[in-house]
Scaffold this motif. Structure first.
Motif, short mmCIF file in Angstrom:
data_model
loop_
_atom_site.label_atom_id
_atom_site.label_comp_id
_atom_site.label_asym_id
_atom_site.label_seq_id
_atom_site.Cartn_x
_atom_site.Cartn_y
_atom_site.Cartn_z
N VAL A 277 0.83 -1.20 0.00
CA VAL A 277 0.00 0.00 0.00
C VAL A 277 0.87 1.26 0.00
O VAL A 277 0.56 2.24 -0.69
N ASN A 278 1.96 1.25 0.74
CA ASN A 278 2.86 2.40 0.77
C ASN A 278 3.56 2.57 -0.57
O ASN A 278 3.73 3.69 -1.06
N ARG A 279 3.98 1.47 -1.16
CA ARG A 279 4.67 1.49 -2.45
C ARG A 279 3.74 2.06 -3.53
O ARG A 279 4.13 2.91 -4.33
N ARG A 280 2.49 1.62 -3.53
CA ARG A 280 1.52 2.10 -4.53
C ARG A 280 1.18 3.58 -4.31
O ARG A 280 1.02 4.32 -5.27
N THR A 281 1.07 3.97 -3.05
CA THR A 281 0.80 5.38 -2.76
C THR A 281 1.93 6.26 -3.23
O THR A 281 1.71 7.29 -3.87
N LEU A 282 3.16 5.85 -2.94
CA LEU A 282 4.33 6.61 -3.39
C LEU A 282 4.39 6.65 -4.91
O LEU A 282 4.65 7.70 -5.50
N ALA A 283 4.14 5.53 -5.55
CA ALA A 283 4.17 5.48 -7.02
C ALA A 283 3.12 6.41 -7.62
O ALA A 283 3.37 7.10 -8.61
N THR A 284 1.94 6.46 -7.00
CA THR A 284 0.88 7.34 -7.49
C THR A 284 1.27 8.80 -7.34
O THR A 284 1.09 9.61 -8.27
N LEU A 285 1.82 9.15 -6.18
CA LEU A 285 2.24 10.54 -5.95
C LEU A 285 3.36 10.94 -6.90
O LEU A 285 3.27 11.98 -7.56
N ILE A 286 4.39 10.12 -7.00
CA ILE A 286 5.52 10.44 -7.88
C ILE A 286 5.06 10.46 -9.33
O ILE A 286 5.49 11.31 -10.12
N GLY A 287 4.16 9.57 -9.71
CA GLY A 287 3.62 9.57 -11.07
C GLY A 287 2.89 10.86 -11.38
O GLY A 287 3.02 11.43 -12.48
N HIS A 288 2.12 11.34 -10.42
CA HIS A 288 1.42 12.61 -10.61
C HIS A 288 2.41 13.76 -10.77
O HIS A 288 2.28 14.58 -11.69
N LEU A 289 3.42 13.81 -9.91
CA LEU A 289 4.43 14.87 -10.01
C LEU A 289 5.20 14.77 -11.32
O LEU A 289 5.55 15.79 -11.92
N TYR A 290 5.44 13.57 -11.78
CA TYR A 290 6.10 13.36 -13.07
C TYR A 290 5.29 13.98 -14.20
O TYR A 290 5.82 14.68 -15.06
N ARG A 291 3.98 13.75 -14.17
CA ARG A 291 3.11 14.31 -15.21
C ARG A 291 3.03 15.83 -15.11
O ARG A 291 2.99 16.53 -16.12
N VAL A 292 3.00 16.36 -13.89
CA VAL A 292 2.96 17.81 -13.70
C VAL A 292 4.22 18.45 -14.28
O VAL A 292 4.15 19.45 -15.00
N GLN A 293 5.39 17.88 -14.00
CA GLN A 293 6.64 18.48 -14.49
C GLN A 293 6.77 18.37 -16.00
O GLN A 293 7.48 19.15 -16.61
N LYS A 294 6.06 17.45 -16.62
CA LYS A 294 6.09 17.35 -18.08
C LYS A 294 5.42 18.58 -18.72
O LYS A 294 5.64 18.86 -19.90
N CYS A 295 4.61 19.30 -17.96
CA CYS A 295 3.93 20.50 -18.44
C CYS A 295 4.56 21.76 -17.86
O CYS A 295 3.89 22.80 -17.74
N ALA A 296 5.82 21.70 -17.49
CA ALA A 296 6.49 22.82 -16.82
C ALA A 296 6.48 24.10 -17.65
O ALA A 296 6.46 25.20 -17.09
N ALA A 297 6.46 23.98 -18.96
CA ALA A 297 6.42 25.18 -19.80
C ALA A 297 5.12 25.96 -19.58
O ALA A 297 5.11 27.18 -19.72
N LEU A 298 4.07 25.26 -19.20
CA LEU A 298 2.78 25.92 -18.97
C LEU A 298 2.55 26.28 -17.51
O LEU A 298 1.97 27.33 -17.21
N ASN A 299 3.01 25.42 -16.60
CA ASN A 299 2.67 25.63 -15.20
C ASN A 299 3.82 26.11 -14.31
O ASN A 299 3.64 26.29 -13.11
N GLN A 300 5.00 26.26 -14.87
CA GLN A 300 6.19 26.73 -14.14
C GLN A 300 6.61 25.79 -13.01
O GLN A 300 7.31 26.20 -12.09
N MET A 301 6.15 24.55 -13.05
CA MET A 301 6.50 23.59 -12.00
C MET A 301 7.47 22.55 -12.55
O MET A 301 7.10 21.42 -12.87
N CYS A 302 8.72 22.95 -12.62
CA CYS A 302 9.77 22.03 -13.04
C CYS A 302 10.02 21.03 -11.91
O CYS A 302 9.51 21.18 -10.79
#
Length: 91
Positions: free
Chosen positions: A22-47
């Motif tokens: 459960v901890n591994r999946r939670t961490l993977a979900t959080l890091i996956g979300h942050l990975y997707r957010v940083q892929k849009c850094a040109a738009l959201n300024q969140m490198c």
């Protein structure tokens, strides 16, 4: 403290593999979300660095002043695909 980034990523993968599922999946979900957010850094300024600075204190439950924690989170975000064995980062 490993000098090579690829060695550190392998060690992260090993340590994360020891977490309860459960901890591994939670961490993977959080890091996956942050990975997707940083892929849009040109738009959201969140490198990756900005995301790591923002989330490291919560993820590691620290006071937010530890550069080490920021670096680890930054490397986890950048290395998301390899650390979490993701075949395709986008659903």
């Amino acid at each position: 403290e490993l000098p090579q980034k690829n060695q550190r990523l392998e060690k992260y993968k090993e340590v994360i593999g020891c977490l309860p599922q459960v901890n591994r999946r939670t961490l993977a979900t959080l890091i996956g979300h942050l990975y997707r957010v940083q892929k849009c850094a040109a738009l959201n300024q969140m490198c990756t660095r900005n995301l790591a600075l923002l989330f490291a204190p919560s993820v590691f439950q620290t006071d937010g002043r530890g550069e080490h924690e920021v670096r680890v989170l930054q490397e986890l975000i950048d290395g998301y695909v390899s650390v979490f064995d993701v075949s395709s980062p986008y659903p």
